[in-house]
Design an enzyme around this catalytic site. Structure first.
Site, mmCIF file in Angstrom:
data_model
loop_
_atom_site.group_PDB
_atom_site.id
_atom_site.type_symbol
_atom_site.label_atom_id
_atom_site.label_comp_id
_atom_site.label_asym_id
_atom_site.label_seq_id
_atom_site.Cartn_x
_atom_site.Cartn_y
_atom_site.Cartn_z
ATOM 1 N N GLY A 7 0.887 -1.315 0.040
ATOM 2 C CA GLY A 7 -0.021 -0.038 -0.044
ATOM 3 C C GLY A 7 0.737 1.247 0.002
ATOM 4 O O GLY A 7 2.212 1.170 0.046
ATOM 5 N N CYS A 8 0.029 2.452 -0.091
ATOM 6 C CA CYS A 8 0.863 3.688 -0.029
ATOM 7 C C CYS A 8 1.393 3.861 1.379
ATOM 8 O O CYS A 8 0.933 3.280 2.564
ATOM 9 C CB CYS A 8 -0.069 4.947 -0.416
ATOM 10 S SG CYS A 8 -0.722 4.840 -2.251
ATOM 11 N N GLY A 9 2.343 4.766 1.572
ATOM 12 C CA GLY A 9 2.709 5.247 2.661
ATOM 13 C C GLY A 9 3.021 6.748 2.873
ATOM 14 O O GLY A 9 3.221 7.385 1.907
ATOM 15 N N ARG A 36 6.431 -0.615 1.039
ATOM 16 C CA ARG A 36 5.210 -0.394 0.858
ATOM 17 C C ARG A 36 4.835 -0.036 -0.460
ATOM 18 O O ARG A 36 3.616 -0.524 -1.164
ATOM 19 C CB ARG A 36 4.520 0.482 1.925
ATOM 20 C CG ARG A 36 4.574 0.288 3.238
ATOM 21 C CD ARG A 36 3.971 1.476 4.018
ATOM 22 N NE ARG A 36 2.719 1.706 3.882
ATOM 23 C CZ ARG A 36 1.651 1.114 4.702
ATOM 24 N NH1 ARG A 36 1.995 0.543 5.611
ATOM 25 N NH2 ARG A 36 0.345 1.274 4.265
#
Lengths: 353, 244
Positions: A7-9, A36
């Site tokens: 996922g995004c961070g 991520r």
């Protein structure tokens, strides 16, 4: 075999005393979560980076070709007072494909007879994004700028020489796009005027929010859900004068089951806000960090479907997707905690003498 | 034996750890400068190895772990004990969201607080029986869809709300014990409040004594009153999709 689903961070660092934080710190922080991301977007916003031009709007423009630049400059010189302009310094790298990207910055003021300059600037930004093919305004605030591209955050930082800047607020993003293309304009932060937003998650309410914003003159042109957040804050806080804490409540309201039988003044106000701003409710899993020159805050969706950790140390506020992003630049924070879902964590600038 | 995690990415670290345990599983190992390294202890089967982590391990610590003891000197991130099968995790700090996600065996002790959805979909089967003991408080959705095992919230800081909203939503097995009172409004659908029986108190006493031994607790936690939360019936949702 090696595909990693992640996922995004996000990460944000603020000094409430406006002490300048070297760009290298935010790069270390966001890079500590590099597992991520997938390299399809990285970006930074720094506040306090243009002290020599702090009274002018700093336009960070991205052009896909020279024609887009020429058309945009013709329009800018017609509609604004351009005080200065220059290419944004970059360090060419194999890790960043900039064959279709020219990064340029303009320090501008509105024409002298304009009554509401902020409204005027928003119109200019919307006009460029909507009507000039291949031209996109990446940021338009004062004494701040957004640097973003397709690549891992560390590579984007090297490309834009983030280490050469110091800021009293930094926010950063590493992207793992799920529903929308990985292109330069879709990288975070998203910005309008003073507002910058970095976001992990997705907004299932994007369509509703986009339609709502169009009624107020905002054009969503960047094909990424996060864009609506920057415009929602601009509309609610700057134009409608709603305190930022209440604007967050508008976007992540209490459940009806909690407020429907509350007949107190507060309960009635919360009900009224839900009814008035139904189109501004933000749904879906998200954690965001939002910055302006005056404050930084973090907010997650009401049921905490995306991670967020915050920490304090002396005059610093840290907010990030993971604690490791904070510890990588601050080994011993005074306080570390996980903000509750839908409850804002905010720090304001103290008066600096 | 010591490993310095600084500068290692999580794959390199986990490879080193696995090699070490395959070589000599009876030994103890300290990993220093842990910061965000993911999946530490994933799938480890050794019943004898002891791993001590100094720092903040990353997501999915002890995921699918099937033996081994892990002690964390710091906070943990999301997903501690994800689908853990056996073994022990002791955290000298807080843990974040989804602790013990689908855990089906072993024990997790957390000195401080846990975040959202701790114990989501925990389950017990035959001789497998998972336990989570939390020294502080828990946020919303504690024990969501819980199917088996035990969760204990000790609320040592005497918070007004030791558990969050929607506690035990969709629970259909297992038990949650919360020190102090829990109001009906905080419960999710399918859950009800009860009083611990003799058998419960015996299990609680053992878990609390184990918790106290790890964290050098001086106060007498066993003598306090607990609220028991379990499912309203054996199959509360058995007829959910059946038209009557």
């Amino acid at each position: 075999m090696s595909k990693v689903i992640d996922g995004c961070g996000i990460s944000g660092i603020m000094s409430t005393k406006k002490n300048l934080i070297p760009g290298s710190e935010i790069v270390t922080s966001i890079d500590s979560m590099n597992f991520r991301y997938n390299g399809l977007g990285g970006g930074f916003a720094g506040y306090g980076i243009y002290p020599d031009y702090k009274d002018y709007y700093a336009f960070h423009l991205n052009f896909e070709n020279q024609e887009a630049r020429t058309k945009t400059e013709n329009y800018l010189y017609e509609s604004l007072r351009v005080i200065d302009d220059e290419p944004i310094p970059v360090r060419k790298s194999e890790l960043i494909d900039d064959t279709k990207s020219i990064s340029w910055r303009y320090f501008v003021g509105p024409p002298r007879d304009i009554e509401n300059t902020d409204d005027y600037i928003v119109k200019v930004v919307m006009h460029i994004n909507e009507n000039i093919p291949g031209a996109h305004v990446f940021s338009s605030g004062k004494n701040m700028g957004v640097f973003k591209a397709v690549g891992y955050p560390k590579a984007v930082a090297d490309y834009f020489r983030i280490e050469d800047y110091s800021a009293y607020i930094w926010v950063a993003h590493g992207r793992y796009p799920t529903n929308t293309p990985g292109w330069w304009g879709g990288a975070h932060p998203f910005n309008i005027l003073d507002w910058s937003v970095v976001h992990n998650g997705e907004l299932s309410s994007y369509g509703t929010n986009k339609n709502f914003l169009e009624m107020w003159g905002y054009k969503c042109t960047l094909i990424t859900d996060t864009e609506v957040l920057a415009y929602l804050f601009d509309l609610l806080v700057r134009r409608h004068n709603i305190p930022v804490e209440i604007a967050c409540n508008v976007m992540t309201p209490k459940f009806w089951s909690e407020i429907k039988s509350d007949n107190s003044l507060k309960g009635k106000a919360l009900q009224a806000l839900r009814m008035t701003y139904g189109g501004a409710i933000v749904n879906g899993p998200f954690s965001i960090i939002v910055a302006t020159n005056n404050f930084m805050f973090g907010l997650t969706d009401r049921v905490k479907l995306r991670p967020m950790v915050a920490a304090r140390k002396d005059d610093r506020l840290y907010i990030a997707s993971e604690e490791c992003a904070i510890r990588s630049v601050c080994e011993n924070p005074d306080l570390v905690w996980a903000p509750r879902g839908g409850e804002q964590v905010i720090a304001y600038m103290k008066e600096v003498t | 034996m010591q490993i310095d995690a600084k500068g290692l990415n999580y794959k390199e670290l986990n490879r080193k750890l696995k090699e070490f345990i395959l070589k000599d599983e009876a030994k103890e190992i300290d990993i220093v400068n842990v910061n965000g390294h993911r999946y530490i202890g994933t799938g480890l089967e050794s019943s004898k190895a002891i791993i001590r982590l100094h720092g903040v391990p990353g997501n999915d610590l002890a995921a699918f772990m099937d033996g081994t003891s892990i002690f964390v000197y710091g906070n943990a991130e999301d997903g501690v004990g994800n689908t853990m099968n056996a073994g022990l995790v002791v955290i000298h700090g807080d843990a974040r969201d989804v602790v013990g996600y689908s855990m089906r065996g072993g024990k997790i002790f957390i000195k401080g607080n846990v975040g959202y959805r701790a114990g989501i979909h925990m389950k017990a089967y035959k001789n497998r029986f998972p336990s989570i003991v939390v020294g502080g408080k828990a946020e919303d959705f504690l024990g969501e869809y819980m199917a088996g095992g035990i969760i204990v919230i000790l609320n040592r800081n005497n918070e007004k709300h030791p558990v969050g909203k929607f506690t035990a939503t969709g629970i259909h097995g297992g038990t949650i014990f919360v020190r102090g009172k829990v109001s009906e409004e905080t419960l999710g659908i399918g859950a009800e409040i009860d009083v611990p029986n003799e058998e419960d108190l015996k299990i609680l006493k053992e878990l609390i004594s184990e918790y106290s031994s790890y964290f050098q607790v001086n106060e007498d936690l066993a003598g306090l009153e607990f609220t028991k939360i379990h499912s309203k019936s054996h199959r509360p949702f058995g007829k959910l999709y059946i038209l009557e």
